[in-house]
Scaffold this motif. Structure first.
Motif, PDB file in Angstrom:
ATOM      1  N   TRP A 165      31.086  19.188  24.780  1.00  0.00           N
ATOM      2  CA  TRP A 165      31.198  17.566  24.675  1.00  0.00           C
ATOM      3  C   TRP A 165      31.158  16.836  25.723  1.00  0.00           C
ATOM      4  O   TRP A 165      31.602  15.166  25.226  1.00  0.00           O
ATOM      5  CB  TRP A 165      33.278  18.155  24.065  1.00  0.00           C
ATOM      6  CG  TRP A 165      33.773  18.108  25.797  1.00  0.00           C
ATOM      7  CD1 TRP A 165      33.702  19.165  26.284  1.00  0.00           C
ATOM      8  CD2 TRP A 165      34.560  17.571  26.511  1.00  0.00           C
ATOM      9  NE1 TRP A 165      34.368  19.371  27.677  1.00  0.00           N
ATOM     10  CE2 TRP A 165      34.701  18.318  27.844  1.00  0.00           C
ATOM     11  CE3 TRP A 165      33.861  16.186  26.912  1.00  0.00           C
ATOM     12  CZ2 TRP A 165      35.578  17.698  29.207  1.00  0.00           C
ATOM     13  CZ3 TRP A 165      35.047  15.240  28.222  1.00  0.00           C
ATOM     14  CH2 TRP A 165      34.959  16.680  28.748  1.00  0.00           C
ATOM     15  N   SER A 166      30.961  17.133  26.719  1.00  0.00           N
ATOM     16  CA  SER A 166      30.853  16.018  27.398  1.00  0.00           C
ATOM     17  C   SER A 166      29.531  15.474  27.750  1.00  0.00           C
ATOM     18  O   SER A 166      28.907  15.612  28.835  1.00  0.00           O
ATOM     19  CB  SER A 166      31.432  16.796  29.125  1.00  0.00           C
ATOM     20  OG  SER A 166      30.020  18.365  29.210  1.00  0.00           O
ATOM     21  N   THR A 167      29.602  14.533  26.960  1.00  0.00           N
ATOM     22  CA  THR A 167      28.034  13.707  26.927  1.00  0.00           C
ATOM     23  C   THR A 167      27.868  13.130  27.863  1.00  0.00           C
ATOM     24  O   THR A 167      29.431  12.223  28.466  1.00  0.00           O
ATOM     25  CB  THR A 167      27.830  13.599  25.333  1.00  0.00           C
ATOM     26  OG1 THR A 167      29.458  12.633  25.385  1.00  0.00           O
ATOM     27  CG2 THR A 167      27.804  15.160  24.563  1.00  0.00           C
ATOM     28  N   PRO A 168      26.407  12.387  28.022  1.00  0.00           N
ATOM     29  CA  PRO A 168      26.594  11.419  29.383  1.00  0.00           C
ATOM     30  C   PRO A 168      27.942  10.189  28.764  1.00  0.00           C
ATOM     31  O   PRO A 168      28.748   9.241  29.138  1.00  0.00           O
ATOM     32  CB  PRO A 168      25.790  10.588  28.811  1.00  0.00           C
ATOM     33  CG  PRO A 168      24.634  12.060  28.874  1.00  0.00           C
ATOM     34  CD  PRO A 168      25.886  12.939  27.849  1.00  0.00           C
ATOM     35  N   GLN A 169      28.331   9.916  27.881  1.00  0.00           N
ATOM     36  CA  GLN A 169      28.742   8.982  27.006  1.00  0.00           C
ATOM     37  C   GLN A 169      29.532   9.477  26.948  1.00  0.00           C
ATOM     38  O   GLN A 169      31.128   8.285  27.289  1.00  0.00           O
ATOM     39  CB  GLN A 169      28.614   8.554  25.638  1.00  0.00           C
ATOM     40  CG  GLN A 169      29.755   7.557  24.733  1.00  0.00           C
ATOM     41  CD  GLN A 169      28.947   7.065  23.517  1.00  0.00           C
ATOM     42  OE1 GLN A 169      28.634   5.831  23.481  1.00  0.00           O
ATOM     43  NE2 GLN A 169      28.987   7.790  22.427  1.00  0.00           N
TER      44      GLN A 169
END
Length: 372
Positions: A276-280
């Motif tokens: 879940w920890s995408t850059p966005q």
């Protein structure tokens, strides 16, 4: 030992936990029929031939929080410790007796005297743990710390804040995107009026999950940011101003990340825990934390008003988001496993949390502001 009367978050939490036990005990609420044996027949049954250590542990541990919460709620409202201990055990055992008896009417559930005994023992252990904490002065220390951090009438807000990470454990369309219930309500209403005289009025009213387009990057960014800002502003509406509010922002950010990571691990496997920890997503969390820090000096009523605006925007945006495409496969695993009742409880908390907060904040804004 007795303590002065206080408004306690243990009281609403005890009622909510009891409601979750009812949900877990009677799920899936279908197939009700008259039992073919007396309602109290299960009380005289011998030890079951088939049982698992998981079943024993879950029945024991499941009622421990209830016993502790009921004891704390009673003590915090002025009841002496020993009567509170007895009442907490009686309340937990009575609830278990009611649930086991009602299970006679459900073909998918089996009433068990072993479960009843373990539930009562769990309530006793939980209440005894609460008594020990009280005897060691833990409740008084908690009250002193709460008085330093929060206003007097903060019990409801604290209970809602404690429920927030639990609601994040249900798979969400976007990290922290709680409240995705509006579309399901529309679908349920459309199904009810189908083949009736008013069915044409609701034609095309509710989109299915497949018809909903994916959120734009900007919409997803806004949803994640609102998902963190909402609990932060709720906290500000009951917290005293100062540096402690910055600590609450940091705590909410870490708690949101941990709950989302745990949810992802439970639903898609430990190897995907941080998917879940995408850059966005991380950028949205950072932006929300900075904005919340900037708003940390807002007066209580202003914080409550801002929280209402943010929660309204949150439920509007999340209603447009489709569910995760991999959720159906994950849900099937839950439904075939041991955690379906936990999953269902987390689902309802995740669906209804924003609306419960909106109702709470409206009630707060309707009253007078407490001096900080």
């Amino acid at each position: 030992m007795a303590v002065a009367r206080h408004r306690s978050s243990a009281s609403p939490l005890a009622w909510l936990y009891a409601a979750l036990i009812v949900y877990a005990s009677l799920y899936p609420f279908t197939g009700w029929r008259m039992p073919g044996v007396p309602l109290a027949h299960y009380l005289s049954l011998p030890w079951p031939r088939w049982w698992t250590e998981f079943d024993l542990a879950s029945n024991l541990l499941g009622y421990m929080p209830l016993g502790a919460l009921v004891f704390a709620a009673l003590v915090r409202t002025g009841t002496r410790s020993w009567p509170a201990l007895g009442l907490a055990v009686v309340a937990g055992t009575a609830l278990s007796l009611a649930m086991e008896t009602l299970q006679n009417f459900l073909p998918q559930r089996v009433a068990s005297n072993v479960d009843l005994g373990l539930n009562g023992l769990g309530a006793l252990l939980g209440a005894a743990l609460g008594w020990w904490v009280h005897w060691r002065g833990g409740i008084e220390r908690w009250q002193a710390a709460r008085d330093r951090w929060f206003i007097t009438r903060s019990a409801g807000g604290l209970a809602l804040l404690l429920l927030w990470p639990f609601g994040l454990l249900f798979p969400l369309p976007v990290p922290l995107g709680v409240g995705q219930v509006l579309g399901r309500v529309q679908e349920a209403v459309a199904a009810v009026v189908q083949d009736t005289a008013v069915a044409a009025w609701f034609e095309g009213w509710a989109e299915t999950e497949l018809e909903r387009a994916a959120l734009s990057p900007g919409g997803e960014f806004a949803l994640i940011a609102l998902g963190l800002l909402a609990p932060c502003m709720l906290a500000f509406s009951v917290a005293r101003p100062g540096w402690r509010r910055l600590v609450l922002v940091l705590g909410a950010t870490l708690l949101g990340c941990l709950a989302t990571t745990l949810s992802t691990a439970l639903n898609f496997g430990p190897q995907h825990a941080l998917a879940w920890s995408t850059p966005q997503a991380l950028a949205a969390l950072g932006f929300a934390a900075l904005l919340a820090s900037g708003l940390s000096m807002a007066p209580q009523r202003a914080a409550a008003g801002l929280a209402l605006v943010m929660l309204t925007a949150l439920v509007v945006v999340v209603a447009q988001a489709p569910s995760d495409p991999f959720f159906a496969e994950s849900l099937q695993g839950w439904e075939q496993g041991r955690f379906i009742r936990f999953h269902g409880a987390a689902r309802w908390v995740g669906w209804l949390w924003p609306y419960a907060v909106i109702a709470y904040l409206l009630a707060r804004l309707g009253g007078r502001e407490e001096p900080s």
